[in-house]
Scaffold this motif. Structure first.
Motif, PDB file in Angstrom:
ATOM      1  N   ALA A  28       0.825  -1.204   0.000  1.00 18.02           N
ATOM      2  CA  ALA A  28       0.000   0.000   0.000  1.00 18.02           C
ATOM      3  C   ALA A  28       0.863   1.260   0.000  1.00 18.02           C
ATOM      4  CB  ALA A  28      -0.921  -0.005   1.219  1.00 18.02           C
ATOM      5  N   ILE A  29       1.963   1.228   0.741  1.00 16.07           N
ATOM      6  CA  ILE A  29       2.853   2.392   0.788  1.00 16.07           C
ATOM      7  C   ILE A  29       3.487   2.630  -0.580  1.00 16.07           C
ATOM      8  CG2 ILE A  29       4.995   3.264   1.791  1.00 16.07           C
ATOM      9  CD1 ILE A  29       4.222   1.805   4.387  1.00 16.07           C
ATOM     10  N   VAL A  30       3.936   1.532  -1.234  1.00 15.88           N
ATOM     11  CA  VAL A  30       4.561   1.673  -2.552  1.00 15.88           C
ATOM     12  C   VAL A  30       3.569   2.214  -3.577  1.00 15.88           C
ATOM     13  CG1 VAL A  30       5.619   0.394  -4.457  1.00 15.88           C
ATOM     14  CG2 VAL A  30       6.298  -0.096  -2.107  1.00 15.88           C
ATOM     15  N   ALA A  31       2.334   1.669  -3.567  1.00 18.55           N
ATOM     16  CA  ALA A  31       1.326   2.137  -4.513  1.00 18.55           C
ATOM     17  C   ALA A  31       1.015   3.621  -4.297  1.00 18.55           C
ATOM     18  CB  ALA A  31       0.056   1.301  -4.378  1.00 18.55           C
ATOM     19  N   THR A  32       0.933   4.006  -3.059  1.00 16.67           N
ATOM     20  CA  THR A  32       0.662   5.417  -2.756  1.00 16.67           C
ATOM     21  C   THR A  32       1.794   6.310  -3.256  1.00 16.67           C
ATOM     22  OG1 THR A  32      -0.600   4.732  -0.823  1.00 16.67           O
ATOM     23  CG2 THR A  32       0.123   7.027  -0.909  1.00 16.67           C
ATOM     24  N   ALA A  33       3.042   5.814  -3.068  1.00 18.63           N
ATOM     25  CA  ALA A  33       4.185   6.614  -3.528  1.00 18.63           C
ATOM     26  C   ALA A  33       4.185   6.764  -5.044  1.00 18.63           C
ATOM     27  CB  ALA A  33       5.488   5.970  -3.058  1.00 18.63           C
ATOM     28  N   VAL A  34       3.833   5.671  -5.769  1.00 17.20           N
ATOM     29  CA  VAL A  34       3.793   5.751  -7.226  1.00 17.20           C
ATOM     30  C   VAL A  34       2.735   6.737  -7.694  1.00 17.20           C
ATOM     31  CG1 VAL A  34       3.277   4.444  -9.309  1.00 17.20           C
ATOM     32  CG2 VAL A  34       4.736   3.450  -7.560  1.00 17.20           C
ATOM     33  N   LEU A  35       1.558   6.666  -7.083  1.00 20.80           N
ATOM     34  CA  LEU A  35       0.486   7.587  -7.460  1.00 20.80           C
ATOM     35  C   LEU A  35       0.874   9.033  -7.178  1.00 20.80           C
ATOM     36  CD1 LEU A  35      -2.635   5.590  -6.227  1.00 20.80           C
ATOM     37  CD2 LEU A  35      -1.870   5.928  -8.575  1.00 20.80           C
ATOM     38  N   MET A  36       1.503   9.238  -6.048  1.00 20.33           N
ATOM     39  CA  MET A  36       1.900  10.602  -5.708  1.00 20.33           C
ATOM     40  C   MET A  36       2.967  11.126  -6.669  1.00 20.33           C
ATOM     41  SD  MET A  36      -0.034  11.498  -3.270  1.00 20.33           S
ATOM     42  CE  MET A  36       0.788  12.980  -2.749  1.00 20.33           C
ATOM     43  N   SER A  37       3.911  10.200  -7.079  1.00 19.51           N
ATOM     44  CA  SER A  37       4.932  10.656  -8.027  1.00 19.51           C
ATOM     45  C   SER A  37       4.322  10.989  -9.380  1.00 19.51           C
ATOM     46  CB  SER A  37       6.002   9.566  -8.190  1.00 19.51           C
ATOM     47  OG  SER A  37       5.426   8.408  -8.757  1.00 19.51           O
ATOM     48  N   GLY A  38       3.296  10.207  -9.815  1.00 17.12           N
ATOM     49  CA  GLY A  38       2.620  10.512 -11.078  1.00 17.12           C
ATOM     50  C   GLY A  38       1.933  11.856 -11.044  1.00 17.12           C
TER      51      GLY A  38
END
Length: 356
Positions: free
Chosen positions: A102-112
């Protein structure tokens, strides 16, 4: 000073029994024989020091040895505790992995989202100037080269022995031949023997181009008959009888005159081409001869590639007036013959395998 049998608080009358006191006195006097003994006090069960409450310890009765622990029950309880610990660890690992994902997915979305914010607005994007050309894409499939040699309407390039047979020493499948004579005539029957002249005339032959090549005492003449369209050339090939007349060089001996020689007949596009191969010394070609057979095949293959070279050049010119690459003359060659001497017809120049 003595208190007697009843202790310090004993009854004043000797007829009443004295009340017993718990716990033996430091120096209890011996009761006289025959007198009744007081009952032993009943104490609560004593738990051994360090033992957990509920442990399978038994009360030690005076006069008896200590009981053996219930080892089977202890083993079952230890195994149960181990299983609970294993399940707890596994569940914790699954929860931790889910949290990390969940943390990784959130980080990817935030970077996008951050990348989107970095893009310039449509008003700031560069726009094409009015004078810049727009790219164009061709939706037309590349033309079939054979279509350009199927009729005289499309086959409009110059045609002569120089354009059709430009090489003086072609290398055909690693065998070098020498061109010794060429000829062009519009009287198609004059370049034939037997019944071939009549066949060519009946199908509308326009002209015949001949070229002769020699190698190791074997000479081959190829004659290319030109027709108005492919149908006429195919018909002439099917009806072929007789042969093309052998063309000798200025100083060379005549060959394939009143003697057996090897013959071939083929057609490609609006061209029908025939070969005659034999020995320059007049020796007849037998049915098991291989030298004349190979020479006839080499020259026939070379002629096919020269016709297809013409077809490829016409197809390339129809797409672009200035083709960037030389079209391949071997694209449609079904034989195993090879040549490195095929050059553009305009201003042919010598190659490592060709000399004038």
């Amino acid at each position: 000073m003595s208190f007697g049998q009843g202790g310090p608080h004993g009854a004043s009358s000797g007829d009443q029994p004295s009340t017993p006191q718990w716990g033996p006195p430091p120096h209890a006097p011996q009761a006289p024989q025959g007198s009744p003994q007081p009952p032993a006090p009943q104490l609560p069960p004593q738990i051994p020091p360090g033992a957990a409450p509920g442990a399978p310890w038994q009360q030690q009765i005076p006069g008896q040895t200590a009981a053996t622990p219930d080892w089977g029950r202890l083993a079952d309880e230890a195994a149960a505790r181990g299983r609970r610990r294993t399940w707890l660890l596994a569940g914790g690992g699954v929860l931790a992995a889910g949290a990390i994902a969940a943390i990784v997915a959130t980080a990817v979305l935030m970077s996008g989202k951050g990348d989107d914010k970095a893009l310039p607005s449509p008003e700031k994007l560069p726009s094409a100037s009015a004078g810049s050309p727009e790219p164009t894409f061709s939706q037309v499939a590349p033309p079939n080269p054979r279509e350009f040699i199927a009729s005289e309407e499309k086959d409009t390039a110059p045609l002569s022995t120089k354009t059709l047979f430009p090489h003086t020493k072609p290398v055909l499948d690693k065998r070098t031949y020498k061109r010794v004579a060429t000829d062009t005539t519009t009287d198609c029957a004059s370049a034939t023997q037997g019944g071939l002249g009549q066949v060519l005339a009946d199908n509308g032959c326009q002209k015949v181009l001949r070229s002769t090549y020699e190698r190791d005492g074997v000479a081959v003449t190829v004659g290319v008959a030109v027709f108005a369209d492919k149908a006429a050339a195919d018909k002439a090939k099917e009806q072929a009888t007789g042969n093309i007349t052998a063309l000798s060089g200025d100083d060379g001996p005549a060959f394939c005159r009143a003697t057996a020689c090897r013959l071939t007949a083929n057609a490609e596009g609006r061209y029908a081409y025939f070969t005659v191969a034999g020995y320059t010394n007049g020796t007849a070609v037998t049915s098991d001869d291989t030298k004349a057979l190979q020479a006839g095949r080499d020259v026939a293959g070379y002629t096919f590639r020269r016709i297809m070279y013409r077809a490829n050049a016409l197809a390339a010119a129809s797409v672009s007036p200035k083709p960037s690459a030389k079209p391949s003359a071997k694209a449609s060659d079904k034989g195993s013959d090879k040549t490195v001497s095929d050059k553009p017809p305009a201003k042919p120049s010598p190659s490592p395998s060709e000399k004038d």
